[in-house]
Write a protein that holds these residues in place. Structure first.
Motif, PDB file in Angstrom:
ATOM      1  N   LEU A  37       0.806  -1.229   0.000  1.00  0.00           N
ATOM      2  CA  LEU A  37       0.000   0.000   0.000  1.00  0.00           C
ATOM      3  C   LEU A  37       0.835   1.275   0.000  1.00  0.00           C
ATOM      4  N   ASP A  39       2.573   2.856  -2.012  1.00  0.00           N
ATOM      5  CA  ASP A  39       2.536   3.809  -3.124  1.00  0.00           C
ATOM      6  C   ASP A  39       1.291   4.697  -3.079  1.00  0.00           C
ATOM      7  N   ARG A  40       0.254   4.272  -2.335  1.00  0.00           N
ATOM      8  CA  ARG A  40      -0.982   5.067  -2.300  1.00  0.00           C
ATOM      9  C   ARG A  40      -1.252   5.712  -0.946  1.00  0.00           C
ATOM     10  N   GLY A  64      -4.121   8.521   3.400  1.00  0.00           N
ATOM     11  CA  GLY A  64      -4.119   8.527   1.936  1.00  0.00           C
ATOM     12  C   GLY A  64      -3.211   9.622   1.386  1.00  0.00           C
ATOM     13  N   LYS A  65      -2.493   9.305   0.325  1.00  0.00           N
ATOM     14  CA  LYS A  65      -1.670  10.350  -0.316  1.00  0.00           C
ATOM     15  C   LYS A  65      -2.593  11.318  -1.046  1.00  0.00           C
ATOM     16  N   LEU A  76      -9.689   1.535   1.305  1.00  0.00           N
ATOM     17  CA  LEU A  76      -8.251   1.347   1.529  1.00  0.00           C
ATOM     18  C   LEU A  76      -8.007   0.328   2.648  1.00  0.00           C
TER      19      LEU A  76
END
Lengths: 150, 77
Positions: A37, A39-40, A64-65, A76
């Protein structure tokens, strides 16, 4: 049923906290799911003992990004749960087939380097045949071989 | 504007060397210091560069976690 729960969700900071029973999920599985996860979301792992002193739990802080609403954070955290199960299964398969995987890799590497080929594969024929020799008569045309003698 | 944060990273979950790696990578953008605090490493982050575009603390966490995982995978059990 997945043993993780969404402890908190804060829409303002775009963050959620999940808790996992440390007795159910090994740390490697938690690492694997978190890594998937990364990357997000921003991921922070923590661990705390239970209030009753029986066991401990992992706390997974997810942020969260991209800006997420509550449904997005739920999705998520659901994805994190799925990844946990996937990593747990993967770990089990590797554990069960570890020896076999190791043997296949060893043979592949040995084959590639030419080391320790089985004796059957080594051509130790020392005869003087070349490609034109035909001791079994394979190259003789069928007509010649089986034609009726006049 | 200078902002300060303190991150608490559990010693059972994060490797000290991975945190040091992260501190070295991000040192151009903020001031870092680390000390042991019970079961945790307390990482103080101060003077975050105002020009930094994005979430430096979040990126620092991800970097430390990713490097911990990669280091643990490389280390034979």
């Amino acid at each position: 049923m997945s043993q993780h729960t969404l402890e908190r969700f804060d829409a303002e900071t775009n963050a959620a906290v999940l808790s996992l029973d440390a007795g159910v999920y090994p740390i490697d599985v938690v690492y694997g799911a978190a890594y998937a996860l990364i990357d997000r979301a921003y991921v922070l792992l923590d661990k705390e003992s239970r209030a009753d002193g029986k066991g401990s739990r992992f706390l997974v802080h997810l942020r969260g990004k991209a800006k997420l609403d509550e449904a997005g954070v739920q999705a998520l955290s659901g994805e994190f749960g799925n990844e946990l199960l996937s990593q747990a299964l993967r770990r089990k398969v590797v554990k069960q087939n570890g020896k076999l995987i190791e043997e296949i890799v060893t043979q592949a590497i040995a084959g590639a380097t030419g080391a320790s080929l089985p004796q059957d594969f080594v051509d130790d024929d020392d005869d003087d045949l070349d490609f034109l020799d035909d001791p079994l008569g394979i190259a003789v045309p069928w007509e010649e071989k089986f034609s009726k003698k006049a | 504007m200078a902002t300060a944060h303190t991150l608490r990273l559990h010693r059972a979950m994060y490797m000290a060397q991975a945190i040091r790696d992260a501190m070295r990578v991000f040192e151009d953008f903020a001031k870092f210091s680390m000390e042991r605090d019970g079961d945790h490493y307390a990482v103080a982050i101060a003077d975050v560069d105002a020009d930094v575009d994005g979430d430096l603390v979040g990126e620092f966490c991800n970097f430390a976690l990713a490097h911990t995982i990669e280091r643990k995978r490389r280390t034979p059990k």
